[in-house]
Each structure stands twice: as C-alpha cells, then as structure tokens.
Scaffold this active site. Structure first.
Site: not given
Ligand code: PGA
Length: 256
Positions: A9, A11, A95, A97, A169, A175, A214
């Site tokens: 992803n 983003k 997601h 976010e 998640e 992140g 992560s």
């Molecule tokens: P990250 O993000 O691996 O940077 O923690 C995962 C995600 O948001 O799908």
C-alpha cells in the site's frame, strides 16, 4: 490451501518515475511461479502506468479506495468500474486512515456499499478492520473486529478466494514501528476466521486474512508463520524493493 498475498500500500507516496523504478525492481527479483500473490497499490493517477509496467507479469494491481456509485455528480470520486478499467484486480477498503484520519471519516455502512461496488465491477475488496489503542486497552478488540467485519460484508456473496480478502490492521501498529506480536495477530486472525465461519460458513477457509501494521523484513517471517495469517498489507516497507522483496520472500518461505 490459501495462497498468501503480499500487498504493498503505497499510500500517497512516490512519484511516477520512482513508482516505475520500484515496479521494475520488484519484477526483476520476484519470479512469478512462486506461491505468493504479490499486489501493488499505487496512488490512483499511477494505476494506468503501473498496469503498463506490470504488463506480462503476474504481479497484480490494486487501488486504495473507490466510491460506491457507478457514475454521477460526485466531484473528485472514482468508481469501481473506472478502477477496473485500469487493469486493477484489488481495492483496499476501509483503511484506518480513511476511517479515522482523512476528512471523509468513513463509516461501516459506506465501506459495505463500497465492498458491493467493488464486487459489481469484478474487483476483490481488501477489507481493512482493526482496533484503536483505546479499544485494545479497554479489551474491546474482538468486539470491534466482529462489528467491522460483520458490517463490512453484509449482503456480500462470498464463496471463492477472489470474492473477499480481509486485512487485520491494528490502528496502533500502522506507521508506528510497533507491530502486533505474532500471538496478538494470530488471536485476532483466528477470531476473524471464526466470525467468518459464522457469517459465510465453510467459505471462510478460502478467505485470505492479511496482517498489516509495521511489517518489516525482520518481523514478517514470524507473523506469516501464524496459522491464520495469510500474508500482509505493507505500508512503509513497500516503498523500497530492498524491504518489500524480503517480505515477499518471507511469505514464500512460510507458504512452502
Ligand atoms: P505500515 O502501514 O506498514 O507503514 O505500518 C500498513 C498499512 O497502513 O497498510
């Protein structure tokens, strides 16, 4: 036997040239006969060039969101049908976010409409579910997962692996550099699998449940080794071949 997925992803990261380079590097290192399905999810404007860069290989393309109607006066939105025309096979939905950070603040009803729209256009939804830190601390994790899963797939016809992918998640792990432990991931995934069985019966065994939050080359192996973890949705570490390819290799090692 479920074929694991490693999905990147991106983003709102990389530019066109960097995205093309990344795809070229992944292609160069990843042999298509391997037992893991690899997906890249670039920003929407890069879907067409990414499809071109992926031409002739088995790495699949995914989008990061869709709107749920086919067309109409929805300035700035993109339909599932438009995404399907780019050559994408997958779309990330719900997601964290989008649920918690970006102005849209999507709710479960909206995410369910989007899941139906994805299926209408022949896309596989990657439905993201996960608890916040406050919810985990209040011991509400499993309750939140049940609610988000149940609401997200209401009315969806699920039988084969292409009909639905789930991504667990935990919001506190995205992140932050703080991943769920393998035991925490397995507990959540086993719960989601059991809830899926209740909702869709034996087809639950066909649904890939990815872990996201992560994931890095040094923790991917132990996460992917868990019985109900069928690969990962990777954010930060998907932006460089140096970190993304070892994660693919970890999934391959766990799958064979
Ligand atoms: P990250 O993000 O691996 O940077 O923690 C995962 C995600 O948001 O799908």
């Amino acid at each position: 036997m479920r074929r694991p997925i490693v999905a990147g992803n991106w983003k709102m990261n990389l530019d066109l040239a960097a995205g093309r380079d990344l795809i070229a590097s992944i292609r160069a290192e990843y042999a298509t006969a391997e037992p893991v399905e690899v997906v890249v999810c670039p920003p929407t404007p890069y879907l067409f060039p990414a499809a071109k860069a992926l031409d002739g290989c088995e790495i699949r393309l995914g989008a990061q969101d869709i709107y749920y109607t086919k067309s109409g006066a929805y300035t700035g939105e993109v339909s599932a049908e438009m995404i399907a025309e780019t050559g994408a096979d997958f779309v990330i939905l719900g997601h964290s976010e989008r649920r918690h950070t970006i102005g849209h603040l999507e709710d479960d009803r909206m995410i369910n409409l989007k899941a139906h729209a994805a299926r209408r256009a022949g896309l596989t939804p990657i439905l993201c579910v996960g608890e916040t830190l406050a919810e985990r601390d209040a011991e509400k994790t499993l309750e939140v997962l049940t609610f988000q899963l149940t609401a997200g797939i209401v009315g969806l016809d699920v039988s084969g692996a292409k009909d639905l992918v789930i991504a667990y998640e935990p919001v506190w792990a995205i992140g932050t550099g703080r991943n769920a432990t393998p035991a925490q991931a397995q507990e959540a995934h086993a719960h989601l699998r059991a809830e899926l069985r209740r909702l869709i019966g034996a087809a639950a065994d066909n649904v890939r449940i990815l872990y996201g939050g992560s994931v890095k080359p040094d923790n991917a192996g132990e996460l992917f080794a868990q019985a109900d973890v069928d690969g990962g949705l990777i954010g930060g570490a998907s932006l460089k071949a140096d970190t993304f390819v070892p994660i693919i290799r970890a999934a391959v090692a766990a799958a064979v």
